[in-house]
Design a protein around this motif. Sequence first.
Motif, PDB file in Angstrom:
ATOM      1  N   ILE A  76       0.846  -1.205   0.000  1.00 31.90           N
ATOM      2  CA  ILE A  76       0.000   0.000   0.000  1.00 31.90           C
ATOM      3  C   ILE A  76       0.875   1.247   0.000  1.00 31.90           C
ATOM      4  CG2 ILE A  76      -1.680   1.313   1.355  1.00 31.90           C
ATOM      5  CD1 ILE A  76      -2.790  -1.403   2.323  1.00 31.90           C
ATOM      6  N   VAL A  79       2.268   1.857  -3.504  1.00 30.74           N
ATOM      7  CA  VAL A  79       1.262   2.435  -4.395  1.00 30.74           C
ATOM      8  C   VAL A  79       1.080   3.920  -4.088  1.00 30.74           C
ATOM      9  CG1 VAL A  79      -1.205   2.402  -4.992  1.00 30.74           C
ATOM     10  CG2 VAL A  79       0.074   0.262  -4.830  1.00 30.74           C
ATOM     11  N   ILE A  83       1.883   7.101  -6.644  1.00 30.14           N
ATOM     12  CA  ILE A  83       0.805   8.028  -6.981  1.00 30.14           C
ATOM     13  C   ILE A  83       1.089   9.440  -6.483  1.00 30.14           C
ATOM     14  CG2 ILE A  83      -1.620   8.572  -6.494  1.00 30.14           C
ATOM     15  CD1 ILE A  83      -2.164   5.577  -6.480  1.00 30.14           C
TER      16      ILE A  83
END
Length: 191
Positions: A76, A79, A83
């Motif tokens: 997580i 990611v 981003i």
Amino acid sequence: MSIRGVLASTLLLLIPAPAFAFSSAGSTATAFIILVLGSFTILNLILNALFFFAGRYQSRRFSKVHSLCSLIIPAIALVLTVIDHRGFADMAFNIGLIIIAVALALLPLQLTLSKRAQSPHGSLILALGALVFLTIAYLFPPVALFSILVAHMALKSHSDNKARIIAFVALIIGYPLMAYWLYQTLQKLIS
């Protein structure tokens, strides 16, 4: 304006001072990594020690499952880093921290190689570990999940009555604490 005023104004203009400007762009991933991933990694290291001294890493399957579950939070974080980042330096710093977390998450696979025999007091070690996590959960309620997991592991082991009682106490207190925290979190998200 007096000479003192002019000198003071000139001095203040020449002293470099921060602008105290802040942009939240790119800080979400860093905050997640420092707060969530860092806390999770520390708690996972405590779990590693508990399971190692209880002798649970004799099973390669158990260590693989533990490592796979431990890789969820770093995934997580990765990611979020991809981003939400400001630049190369920010991204490199975050990825460096994630690599350290991944290395520590894979530690159970290395501990399996030691072939430590299962302790006769393993269930008691796990039950007492569940109580330690439960005391931490009173300050940080999400830690109750760790307490619940360790208490279930203590009950799953061939445990004596003392360890069973301690594990049941941890479960009886841990489940309502976790449910109350989830209820409060959902109330805040809804409102």
